[in-house]
Design an enzyme around this catalytic site. Structure first.
Site, PDB file in Angstrom:
ATOM      1  N   PHE A   1     118.871  16.566   0.543  1.00 19.86           N
ATOM      2  CA  PHE A   1     117.838  15.735   1.191  1.00 19.86           C
ATOM      3  C   PHE A   1     116.839  15.157   0.199  1.00 19.86           C
ATOM      4  O   PHE A   1     116.040  14.295   0.557  1.00 19.86           O
ATOM      5  CB  PHE A   1     117.085  16.553   2.258  1.00 19.86           C
ATOM      6  CG  PHE A   1     117.913  16.975   3.437  1.00 19.86           C
ATOM      7  CD1 PHE A   1     119.146  16.404   3.714  1.00 19.86           C
ATOM      8  CD2 PHE A   1     117.460  17.965   4.299  1.00 19.86           C
ATOM      9  CE1 PHE A   1     119.919  16.810   4.797  1.00 19.86           C
ATOM     10  CE2 PHE A   1     118.213  18.383   5.388  1.00 19.86           C
ATOM     11  CZ  PHE A   1     119.449  17.801   5.632  1.00 19.86           C
TER      12      PHE A   1
ATOM     13  N   HIS B   1     117.617  13.254  -2.023  1.00 24.08           N
ATOM     14  CA  HIS B   1     118.113  11.906  -2.344  1.00 24.08           C
ATOM     15  C   HIS B   1     117.629  10.944  -1.273  1.00 24.08           C
ATOM     16  O   HIS B   1     118.267  10.742  -0.249  1.00 24.08           O
ATOM     17  CB  HIS B   1     119.640  11.937  -2.501  1.00 24.08           C
ATOM     18  CG  HIS B   1     120.037  12.761  -3.674  1.00 24.08           C
ATOM     19  ND1 HIS B   1     120.269  12.209  -4.913  1.00 24.08           N
ATOM     20  CD2 HIS B   1     120.148  14.104  -3.826  1.00 24.08           C
ATOM     21  CE1 HIS B   1     120.524  13.184  -5.773  1.00 24.08           C
ATOM     22  NE2 HIS B   1     120.464  14.342  -5.130  1.00 24.08           N
ATOM     23  N   ARG B   2     116.459  10.355  -1.535  1.00 21.14           N
ATOM     24  CA  ARG B   2     115.738   9.602  -0.506  1.00 21.14           C
ATOM     25  C   ARG B   2     116.421   8.311  -0.140  1.00 21.14           C
ATOM     26  O   ARG B   2     116.188   7.762   0.923  1.00 21.14           O
ATOM     27  CB  ARG B   2     114.298   9.327  -0.996  1.00 21.14           C
ATOM     28  CG  ARG B   2     113.501  10.590  -1.188  1.00 21.14           C
ATOM     29  CD  ARG B   2     112.369  10.379  -2.158  1.00 21.14           C
ATOM     30  NE  ARG B   2     112.876  10.243  -3.534  1.00 21.14           N
ATOM     31  CZ  ARG B   2     112.112  10.058  -4.592  1.00 21.14           C
ATOM     32  NH1 ARG B   2     110.806   9.985  -4.439  1.00 21.14           N
ATOM     33  NH2 ARG B   2     112.633   9.952  -5.799  1.00 21.14           N
TER      34      ARG B   2
ATOM     35  N   ARG C   1     114.420  30.962  14.464  1.00 24.44           N
ATOM     36  CA  ARG C   1     115.189  30.476  13.292  1.00 24.44           C
ATOM     37  C   ARG C   1     114.527  30.832  11.967  1.00 24.44           C
ATOM     38  O   ARG C   1     115.172  30.836  10.928  1.00 24.44           O
ATOM     39  CB  ARG C   1     115.385  28.963  13.379  1.00 24.44           C
ATOM     40  CG  ARG C   1     114.083  28.171  13.225  1.00 24.44           C
ATOM     41  CD  ARG C   1     114.345  26.700  13.185  1.00 24.44           C
ATOM     42  NE  ARG C   1     113.112  25.927  13.285  1.00 24.44           N
ATOM     43  CZ  ARG C   1     113.061  24.610  13.133  1.00 24.44           C
ATOM     44  NH1 ARG C   1     114.152  23.924  12.899  1.00 24.44           N
ATOM     45  NH2 ARG C   1     111.912  23.979  13.241  1.00 24.44           N
TER      46      ARG C   1
ATOM     47  N   ARG D   1     125.725   1.862  -3.974  1.00 23.95           N
ATOM     48  CA  ARG D   1     124.818   1.977  -5.123  1.00 23.95           C
ATOM     49  C   ARG D   1     124.082   3.324  -5.077  1.00 23.95           C
ATOM     50  O   ARG D   1     123.982   4.032  -6.074  1.00 23.95           O
ATOM     51  CB  ARG D   1     123.822   0.816  -5.103  1.00 23.95           C
ATOM     52  CG  ARG D   1     122.964   0.776  -6.327  1.00 23.95           C
ATOM     53  CD  ARG D   1     122.002  -0.384  -6.284  1.00 23.95           C
ATOM     54  NE  ARG D   1     121.120  -0.358  -7.420  1.00 23.95           N
ATOM     55  CZ  ARG D   1     119.993  -1.026  -7.492  1.00 23.95           C
ATOM     56  NH1 ARG D   1     119.620  -1.797  -6.478  1.00 23.95           N
ATOM     57  NH2 ARG D   1     119.232  -0.962  -8.554  1.00 23.95           N
TER      58      ARG D   1
ATOM     59  N   ASN E   1     124.291   6.901  -7.420  1.00 25.36           N
ATOM     60  CA  ASN E   1     123.139   7.654  -7.934  1.00 25.36           C
ATOM     61  C   ASN E   1     123.297   9.141  -7.625  1.00 25.36           C
ATOM     62  O   ASN E   1     123.099  10.009  -8.484  1.00 25.36           O
ATOM     63  CB  ASN E   1     121.843   7.107  -7.315  1.00 25.36           C
ATOM     64  CG  ASN E   1     120.610   7.742  -7.923  1.00 25.36           C
ATOM     65  OD1 ASN E   1     120.332   7.582  -9.108  1.00 25.36           O
ATOM     66  ND2 ASN E   1     119.878   8.500  -7.137  1.00 25.36           N
TER      67      ASN E   1
ATOM     68  N   ARG F   1     124.758  14.754  -9.010  1.00 21.23           N
ATOM     69  CA  ARG F   1     125.247  15.983  -8.372  1.00 21.23           C
ATOM     70  C   ARG F   1     126.700  16.299  -8.675  1.00 21.23           C
ATOM     71  O   ARG F   1     127.105  17.450  -8.508  1.00 21.23           O
ATOM     72  CB  ARG F   1     125.044  15.902  -6.856  1.00 21.23           C
ATOM     73  CG  ARG F   1     123.602  15.735  -6.430  1.00 21.23           C
ATOM     74  CD  ARG F   1     122.714  16.870  -6.868  1.00 21.23           C
ATOM     75  NE  ARG F   1     121.361  16.705  -6.351  1.00 21.23           N
ATOM     76  CZ  ARG F   1     120.374  17.568  -6.539  1.00 21.23           C
ATOM     77  NH1 ARG F   1     120.554  18.658  -7.253  1.00 21.23           N
ATOM     78  NH2 ARG F   1     119.180  17.338  -6.043  1.00 21.23           N
TER      79      ARG F   1
HETATM   80  C1  LIG Z   1     120.236  19.181 -11.887  1.00 16.34           C
HETATM   81  C2  LIG Z   1     119.045  18.874 -11.020  1.00 16.34           C
HETATM   82  C3  LIG Z   1     117.959  19.731 -11.022  1.00 16.34           C
HETATM   83  C4  LIG Z   1     116.845  19.457 -10.201  1.00 16.34           C
HETATM   84  N1  LIG Z   1     115.786  20.327 -10.211  1.00 16.34           N
HETATM   85  C5  LIG Z   1     114.703  20.070  -9.446  1.00 16.34           C
HETATM   86  C6  LIG Z   1     113.585  20.949  -9.427  1.00 16.34           C
HETATM   87  O1  LIG Z   1     113.569  21.968 -10.100  1.00 16.34           O
HETATM   88  N2  LIG Z   1     112.538  20.641  -8.637  1.00 16.34           N
HETATM   89  C7  LIG Z   1     112.513  19.497  -7.873  1.00 16.34           C
HETATM   90  O2  LIG Z   1     111.523  19.253  -7.172  1.00 16.34           O
HETATM   91  N3  LIG Z   1     113.550  18.655  -7.865  1.00 16.34           N
HETATM   92  C8  LIG Z   1     114.642  18.902  -8.616  1.00 16.34           C
HETATM   93  N4  LIG Z   1     115.714  18.035  -8.596  1.00 16.34           N
HETATM   94  C9  LIG Z   1     115.664  16.871  -7.708  1.00 16.34           C
HETATM   95  C10 LIG Z   1     115.325  15.593  -8.486  1.00 16.34           C
HETATM   96  O3  LIG Z   1     113.999  15.658  -8.998  1.00 16.34           O
HETATM   97  C11 LIG Z   1     115.441  14.350  -7.569  1.00 16.34           C
HETATM   98  O4  LIG Z   1     114.479  14.463  -6.529  1.00 16.34           O
HETATM   99  C12 LIG Z   1     116.807  14.229  -6.920  1.00 16.34           C
HETATM  100  O5  LIG Z   1     117.812  14.395  -7.898  1.00 16.34           O
HETATM  101  C13 LIG Z   1     116.949  12.854  -6.271  1.00 16.34           C
HETATM  102  O6  LIG Z   1     117.125  11.909  -7.295  1.00 16.34           O
HETATM  103  P1  LIG Z   1     116.599  10.416  -7.158  1.00 16.34           P
HETATM  104  O7  LIG Z   1     115.107  10.397  -7.032  1.00 16.34           O
HETATM  105  O8  LIG Z   1     117.205   9.628  -8.286  1.00 16.34           O
HETATM  106  O9  LIG Z   1     117.304   9.971  -5.790  1.00 16.34           O
HETATM  107  P2  LIG Z   1     116.725   9.100  -4.598  1.00 16.34           P
HETATM  108  O10 LIG Z   1     115.547   9.761  -3.984  1.00 16.34           O
HETATM  109  O11 LIG Z   1     117.893   8.799  -3.707  1.00 16.34           O
HETATM  110  O12 LIG Z   1     116.222   7.785  -5.281  1.00 16.34           O
HETATM  111  C14 LIG Z   1     117.149   6.873  -5.885  1.00 16.34           C
HETATM  112  C15 LIG Z   1     116.391   6.000  -6.876  1.00 16.34           C
HETATM  113  O13 LIG Z   1     115.433   5.212  -6.162  1.00 16.34           O
HETATM  114  C16 LIG Z   1     114.242   5.105  -6.943  1.00 16.34           C
HETATM  115  N5  LIG Z   1     113.143   5.726  -6.200  1.00 16.34           N
HETATM  116  C17 LIG Z   1     113.247   6.492  -5.063  1.00 16.34           C
HETATM  117  N6  LIG Z   1     112.030   6.862  -4.645  1.00 16.34           N
HETATM  118  C18 LIG Z   1     111.148   6.362  -5.528  1.00 16.34           C
HETATM  119  C19 LIG Z   1     109.729   6.427  -5.636  1.00 16.34           C
HETATM  120  N7  LIG Z   1     108.963   7.090  -4.769  1.00 16.34           N
HETATM  121  N8  LIG Z   1     109.150   5.791  -6.674  1.00 16.34           N
HETATM  122  C20 LIG Z   1     109.893   5.109  -7.566  1.00 16.34           C
HETATM  123  N9  LIG Z   1     111.251   5.009  -7.534  1.00 16.34           N
HETATM  124  C21 LIG Z   1     111.861   5.640  -6.524  1.00 16.34           C
HETATM  125  C22 LIG Z   1     114.503   5.804  -8.264  1.00 16.34           C
HETATM  126  O14 LIG Z   1     115.018   4.859  -9.170  1.00 16.34           O
HETATM  127  C23 LIG Z   1     115.580   6.789  -7.904  1.00 16.34           C
HETATM  128  O15 LIG Z   1     116.404   7.183  -9.003  1.00 16.34           O
HETATM  129  C24 LIG Z   1     116.823  18.293  -9.389  1.00 16.34           C
HETATM  130  C25 LIG Z   1     117.920  17.432  -9.416  1.00 16.34           C
HETATM  131  C26 LIG Z   1     119.031  17.707 -10.207  1.00 16.34           C
HETATM  132  C27 LIG Z   1     120.206  16.762 -10.195  1.00 16.34           C
END
Ligand SMILES: Cc1cc2nc3c(=O)[nH]c(=O)nc-3n(C[C@H](O)[C@H](O)[C@H](O)COP(=O)(O)OP(=O)(O)OC[C@H]3O[C@@H](n4cnc5c(N)ncnc54)[C@H](O)[C@@H]3O)c2cc1C
Length: 203
Positions: free
Chosen positions: A56, A58-59, A137, A155, A159, A164
């Site tokens: 979740f 992955h916004r 729960r 796309r 990502n 993942r």
């Molecule tokens: C190996 C691993 C370890 C992790 N460990 C942790 C941890 O310890 N603690 C933790 O909290 N999280 C952790 N995460 C989660 C990580 O920080 C991301 O929240 C998660 O991978 C989602 O990635 P994303 O933001 O690229 O994806 P999405 O939320 O799907 O976003 C996709 C892309 O949209 C853009 N985007 C989305 N929202 C915004 C925004 N608000 N501002 C600017 N650009 C945006 C960015 O370019 C982003 O890459 C981990 C992830 C991985 C893969």
């Protein structure tokens, strides 16, 4: 794939395999990003809560999860296979995960099963006494299964896969991401091939 030299503006280009690459500053790159947004994937995913919680994050995707406020959760819990029982070696930033000794794996699996069993019986008992499901729960652990619908375009999917289906991702979500990637490759083979060829970078 053919190669054409062209100087000028390109509008609404169509190519036979549906994927366009151009050379910019001597490097082949995806031409723009938006072509990968005109498609839609919808998945029905069933995972333990600790995997869903990572998912979740992955916004760029839409989620709808089954309600545990109004619906009694089935007693399904994640029990790792023997091979998945691992120990963490190293230090922050450079951990690796190694299999535990057999005896530790056996004990770990037995502990998971015993605790799940007890918690689920208490959960059911509270509901039978009339306690609201939304409160009962709270007894259940991260290993309980949930299910959700997940919709997104290619796309955003790339990502997700770049993060993942990666050696850095936790084994359990990586296993799901591998399955997601196999289905993605079957549906959009040319795009998937380019994704892999160009280092799993998101266009
Ligand atoms: C190996 C691993 C370890 C992790 N460990 C942790 C941890 O310890 N603690 C933790 O909290 N999280 C952790 N995460 C989660 C990580 O920080 C991301 O929240 C998660 O991978 C989602 O990635 P994303 O933001 O690229 O994806 P999405 O939320 O799907 O976003 C996709 C892309 O949209 C853009 N985007 C989305 N929202 C915004 C925004 N608000 N501002 C600017 N650009 C945006 C960015 O370019 C982003 O890459 C981990 C992830 C991985 C893969």
């Amino acid at each position: 794939m053919g190669v054409e030299s062209y100087n000028g503006t390109v509008h609404c280009v169509t190519v036979p395999n549906g994927t366009l690459y151009v050379r910019r500053n001597g490097h082949p790159v995806f031409s723009g990003n938006s072509p990968f947004e005109h498609n839609a994937f919808r998945w029905h995913i069933r995972t333990p809560v600790f995997v869903a919680r990572e998912w979740f994050r992955h916004r760029i995707g839409s989620f709808n999860e089954e309600s545990a406020r109004y619906h009694t959760l089935e007693g399904d819990f994640y029990v790792p296979s023997r091979a998945a029982v691992r120990t963490q070696v190293g230090k922050p930033g450079s951990y690796s995960f190694e299999p535990t000794e057999d005896a530790v794996a056996t004990e770990t699996i037995a502990t998971f099963e015993r605790i799940y069993d007890g918690l689920y019986r208490e959960y059911q008992s509270l509901i039978e006494k009339g306690v609201a499901k939304e409160l009962a729960r709270a007894l259940l652990p991260f290993g309980v299964y949930t299910q959700f619908y997940w919709s997104l375009n290619a796309r955003s999917l790339m990502n997700f896969l770049s993060l993942r289906n990666s050696p850095n991702a936790q084994y359990e979500i990586r296993t799901y991401a591998e399955a997601v990637e196999r289905l993605f490759a079957a549906q959009m083979p040319a795009t998937h091939e380019c994704f892999v060829e160009f280092g799993r970078r998101v266009p």
